[in-house]
Motif scaffolding. Structure first.
Motif, PDB file in Angstrom:
ATOM      1  N   PRO A  24       0.823  -1.216   0.000  1.00  0.00           N
ATOM      2  CA  PRO A  24       0.000   0.000   0.000  1.00  0.00           C
ATOM      3  C   PRO A  24       0.858   1.267   0.000  1.00  0.00           C
ATOM      4  O   PRO A  24       1.813   1.364   0.775  1.00  0.00           O
ATOM      5  N   VAL A  25       0.509   2.229  -0.856  1.00  0.00           N
ATOM      6  CA  VAL A  25       1.264   3.493  -0.878  1.00  0.00           C
ATOM      7  C   VAL A  25       0.880   4.372   0.301  1.00  0.00           C
ATOM      8  O   VAL A  25       1.599   5.317   0.641  1.00  0.00           O
ATOM      9  N   ARG A  26      -0.235   4.076   0.922  1.00  0.00           N
ATOM     10  CA  ARG A  26      -0.744   4.816   2.102  1.00  0.00           C
ATOM     11  C   ARG A  26      -1.849   3.956   2.713  1.00  0.00           C
ATOM     12  O   ARG A  26      -2.279   2.995   2.083  1.00  0.00           O
ATOM     13  N   PRO A  27      -2.347   4.283   3.895  1.00  0.00           N
ATOM     14  CA  PRO A  27      -3.472   3.516   4.454  1.00  0.00           C
ATOM     15  C   PRO A  27      -4.696   3.594   3.537  1.00  0.00           C
ATOM     16  O   PRO A  27      -4.849   4.540   2.765  1.00  0.00           O
ATOM     17  N   ALA A  28      -5.570   2.596   3.645  1.00  0.00           N
ATOM     18  CA  ALA A  28      -6.778   2.582   2.820  1.00  0.00           C
ATOM     19  C   ALA A  28      -7.737   3.677   3.274  1.00  0.00           C
ATOM     20  O   ALA A  28      -7.884   3.933   4.473  1.00  0.00           O
ATOM     21  N   LEU A  29      -8.381   4.322   2.303  1.00  0.00           N
ATOM     22  CA  LEU A  29      -9.418   5.322   2.600  1.00  0.00           C
ATOM     23  C   LEU A  29     -10.745   4.561   2.679  1.00  0.00           C
ATOM     24  O   LEU A  29     -11.149   3.921   1.716  1.00  0.00           O
ATOM     25  N   LEU A  30     -11.412   4.647   3.825  1.00  0.00           N
ATOM     26  CA  LEU A  30     -12.609   3.825   4.043  1.00  0.00           C
ATOM     27  C   LEU A  30     -13.894   4.496   3.545  1.00  0.00           C
ATOM     28  O   LEU A  30     -13.941   5.708   3.345  1.00  0.00           O
ATOM     29  N   TRP A  31     -14.935   3.681   3.434  1.00  0.00           N
ATOM     30  CA  TRP A  31     -16.260   4.118   2.960  1.00  0.00           C
ATOM     31  C   TRP A  31     -16.812   5.302   3.749  1.00  0.00           C
ATOM     32  O   TRP A  31     -17.557   6.107   3.222  1.00  0.00           O
ATOM     33  N   ASN A  32     -16.443   5.414   5.055  1.00  0.00           N
ATOM     34  CA  ASN A  32     -17.041   6.465   5.886  1.00  0.00           C
ATOM     35  C   ASN A  32     -16.122   7.669   6.061  1.00  0.00           C
ATOM     36  O   ASN A  32     -16.330   8.478   6.959  1.00  0.00           O
ATOM     37  N   ASP A  33     -15.129   7.800   5.190  1.00  0.00           N
ATOM     38  CA  ASP A  33     -14.240   8.960   5.208  1.00  0.00           C
ATOM     39  C   ASP A  33     -14.855  10.014   4.292  1.00  0.00           C
ATOM     40  O   ASP A  33     -14.888   9.837   3.066  1.00  0.00           O
ATOM     41  N   VAL A  34     -15.362  11.095   4.877  1.00  0.00           N
ATOM     42  CA  VAL A  34     -16.112  12.068   4.071  1.00  0.00           C
ATOM     43  C   VAL A  34     -15.240  13.208   3.530  1.00  0.00           C
ATOM     44  O   VAL A  34     -15.755  14.159   2.952  1.00  0.00           O
ATOM     45  N   ARG A  35     -13.912  13.091   3.677  1.00  0.00           N
ATOM     46  CA  ARG A  35     -13.073  14.146   3.110  1.00  0.00           C
ATOM     47  C   ARG A  35     -13.224  14.226   1.588  1.00  0.00           C
ATOM     48  O   ARG A  35     -12.902  15.234   0.971  1.00  0.00           O
ATOM     49  N   SER A  36     -13.705  13.134   0.984  1.00  0.00           N
ATOM     50  CA  SER A  36     -13.864  13.115  -0.476  1.00  0.00           C
ATOM     51  C   SER A  36     -15.194  13.734  -0.930  1.00  0.00           C
ATOM     52  O   SER A  36     -15.544  13.639  -2.114  1.00  0.00           O
ATOM     53  N   ALA A  37     -15.926  14.393  -0.006  1.00  0.00           N
ATOM     54  CA  ALA A  37     -17.211  15.005  -0.384  1.00  0.00           C
ATOM     55  C   ALA A  37     -17.066  16.050  -1.498  1.00  0.00           C
ATOM     56  O   ALA A  37     -17.873  16.060  -2.436  1.00  0.00           O
ATOM     57  N   PRO A  38     -16.060  16.949  -1.455  1.00  0.00           N
ATOM     58  CA  PRO A  38     -15.957  17.931  -2.550  1.00  0.00           C
ATOM     59  C   PRO A  38     -15.710  17.258  -3.903  1.00  0.00           C
ATOM     60  O   PRO A  38     -16.232  17.701  -4.925  1.00  0.00           O
ATOM     61  N   GLN A  39     -14.926  16.179  -3.908  1.00  0.00           N
ATOM     62  CA  GLN A  39     -14.668  15.471  -5.170  1.00  0.00           C
ATOM     63  C   GLN A  39     -15.951  14.807  -5.679  1.00  0.00           C
ATOM     64  O   GLN A  39     -16.240  14.831  -6.874  1.00  0.00           O
ATOM     65  N   ALA A  40     -16.746  14.216  -4.765  1.00  0.00           N
ATOM     66  CA  ALA A  40     -18.010  13.590  -5.178  1.00  0.00           C
ATOM     67  C   ALA A  40     -18.926  14.648  -5.796  1.00  0.00           C
ATOM     68  O   ALA A  40     -19.536  14.419  -6.854  1.00  0.00           O
ATOM     69  N   ALA A  41     -18.996  15.818  -5.142  1.00  0.00           N
ATOM     70  CA  ALA A  41     -19.865  16.885  -5.655  1.00  0.00           C
ATOM     71  C   ALA A  41     -19.388  17.338  -7.037  1.00  0.00           C
ATOM     72  O   ALA A  41     -20.202  17.560  -7.948  1.00  0.00           O
TER      73      ALA A  41
END
Ligand SMILES: Nc1ncnc2c1ncn2[C@@H]1O[C@H](COP(=O)(O)OP(=O)(O)O)[C@@H](O)[C@H]1O
Ligand SMILES: O=C(CO)[C@@H](O)[C@H](O)COP(=O)(O)O
Length: 477
Positions: free
Chosen positions: A90-107
């Motif tokens: 892994p290049v970094r820890p896994a980003l989990l389903w409940n990590d909402v930092r990706s909200a701006p990207q989803a929008a």
């Protein structure tokens, strides 16, 4: 005497890995193993994939049958982004389903393609949970890490590959990425987020084996490995679900889903249009705040989780992690309607009600999304760790107004994975195996009148919360 055939099913979920060893012919559970995981706190929700592997090893050994199981399968938490370098590290820890930092990207992704088009292609309008939003987050925030990525996996693919050395996935888990369509990976979406399709695993057809266990794992070398799937899809197998039977699962996430014959396509984003692990569909609504959030509120009130009291007019929206249904990634917990005579037990009950509300008001939407009839006389199947709790059971009955069936079998995700493994040996469909095992049998709780007053109060509070929930500049974590 015939030789006993044993399979192992694994559930690598958010908080822990659970494994069950099952007798293929009778369905008897011969052994259970369990090992916890850690998830980061603060704004991020990340876990170390290496820790999943260690927990997998401990859990399968804990069944007492690791060295004799003839087949194995892995179900795991959906959506997580496991990004590996060219050595498979892994290049970094896994980003989990409940990590909402990706909200701006989803929008931004929704804006770019339009919700209708997302739903038409992938079945879902992506939220922060979807892998596509997590990959976009990685590219935007850690471009150097993204540049080193040579393989992208979901949690269950990662574990299956550690077992077999083969890069494969299944349609159920792949349908939660945001780049899977029934005709394969969507090259245009992958191009938009700068992800080379060559980095993704092959999607196996239902019933196909991933491969065989290689040397150096806790399992018997050469044992068959099934394709595995996402945890909700695995639970659907474990319950032997037939189309139109609604399920409510109470775990770290709350989910409501049903197997349907029709393909869901909900542009509103409430219902994710997942595929199941066979050839049907699994429309699903998911909340970020379920058992953990309610337990946390019980802790804050210094109450046992069962110490609920009826009455009072308070509303608690326990959105401690932001929320996905409704889609409010910037929300935090909200208490409304507090009075001098509100008791701690009433506040705790309000937290259960607030956590259950979005699930129980989505049951009919889930069925409709897949074209199945809505019949309130059909029992809700109640599963997950929370289904063991009396307060959870009573809350689900009161806010749904439906009969509720609590299967006696525990660990339905692991059991569904075991049924998938057993199917490889017997040639049966996994859901048929689970029905033969009687995994759905349990206690039937009669319906109670639906508490529409509480449902209306929660609805009004949600409507009135407005900018408190939608501002990206919410309270700091
Ligand atoms: N007896 C119980 N009563 C109520 N809740 C319970 C009970 N036992 C476990 N739980 C809840 O179950 C949750 C774990 O459920 P589980 O479905 O295993 O979660 P996950 O699969 O997300 O890791 C815990 O957060 C805990 O609050
Ligand atoms: O994101 C979803 C479903 O879309 C979650 O249901 C995850 O699959 C995690 O499940 P648990 O850890 O709560 O079992």
């Amino acid at each position: 005497m015939a030789v006993q055939r044993v399979v192992i099913g694994v559930d690598s979920s958010t908080q822990a890995t659970k494994a069950v060893a099952v007798d293929v012919d009778t369905g008897a559970v011969l052994g259970v193993g369990r090992a916890p995981h850690s998830v980061s706190t603060g704004a991020a929700r990340e876990s170390e994939p290496e820790q999943w592997w260690d927990a997998f090893t401990e859990a399968v050994r804990g069944t007492g049958h690791a060295d004799r199981a003839a087949a194995v399968s892995v179900g795991a938490q959906q959506h997580g982004l496991v990004a590996l370098d060219s050595r498979g590290v892994p290049v970094r820890p896994a980003l989990l389903w409940n990590d909402v930092r990706s909200a701006p990207q989803a929008a931004a992704l929704l804006e770019e393609l339009g919700a209708e088009e997302w739903a038409r292609r992938t079945g879902s309008a992506p939220t922060a949970a979807f892998t596509v939003a997590k990959w976009a987050w990685l590219r935007a925030n850690e471009p150097q890490a993204a540049d080193r990525v040579a393989a992208v996996r979901l949690p269950h693919d990662y574990l299956t590959e550690r077992l077999t050395g083969v890069a494969v996935t299944d349609r159920g888990d792949a349908s939660g990425t945001g780049w899977w369509t029934p005709r394969g990976y969507d090259k245009d979406i992958l191009h938009r987020v700068g992800l080379d399709p060559a980095l993704l695993p092959e999607v196996l057809a239902p019933g196909t084996a991933a491969g065989a266990v290689r040397a150096g794992t806790p399992l018997r070398e050469g044992a068959l490995v099934a394709a595995g799937t996402g945890d909700n899809m695995a639970a659907a197998l474990g319950l032997g679900l037939e189309p139109g039977m609604p399920v409510v699962s109470l775990g770290t996430s709350g989910t409501v889903y049903a197997v349907t014959r029709g393909r869901p396509r909900d542009p509103s984003g409430t219902i994710a249009g997942f595929a199941d692990a066979r050839g049907d569909w699994l429309p699903l609504a998911c909340t970020l705040n379920c058992t953990l959030a309610v337990d946390r509120i019980a802790g804050l009130l210094s109450l046992d989780r069962e110490a609920v009291e009826p009455g009072g007019g308070a509303v608690v929206l326990p959105y401690l992690d932001g929320e996905r249904t409704p889609n409010l990634p910037y929300a935090s917990g909200l208490l409304h309607g507090l009075r001098h005579d509100t008791s701690p037990g009433q506040l705790l009950q309000a937290a259960y009600d607030g956590a259950a509300y979005s699930l129980l008001t989505a049951v009919d939407d889930v069925l409709r999304a897949g074209g199945e009839p809505v019949d309130p006389a059909v029992p809700l199947l109640l599963v997950g760790g929370g289904a063991k709790g009396a307060a959870w059971r009573a809350t689900v009955r009161r806010l749904s107004g439906r009969p509720v069936c609590v299967p006696a079998a525990q660990e339905l995700v692991a059991l569904g994975a075991a049924a998938q493994a057993a199917g490889l040996l017997t040639g049966e469909a996994p859901d048929e195996v689970a029905r033969r095992w009687g995994a759905r049998d349990g206690v039937l709780l009669e319906p109670t009148p639906r508490d529409t007053e509480t449902l209306e109060r929660i609805k009004d509070t949600l409507r009135g919360a407005g900018a408190l929930f939608t501002s990206a500049r919410g309270p700091a974590r």
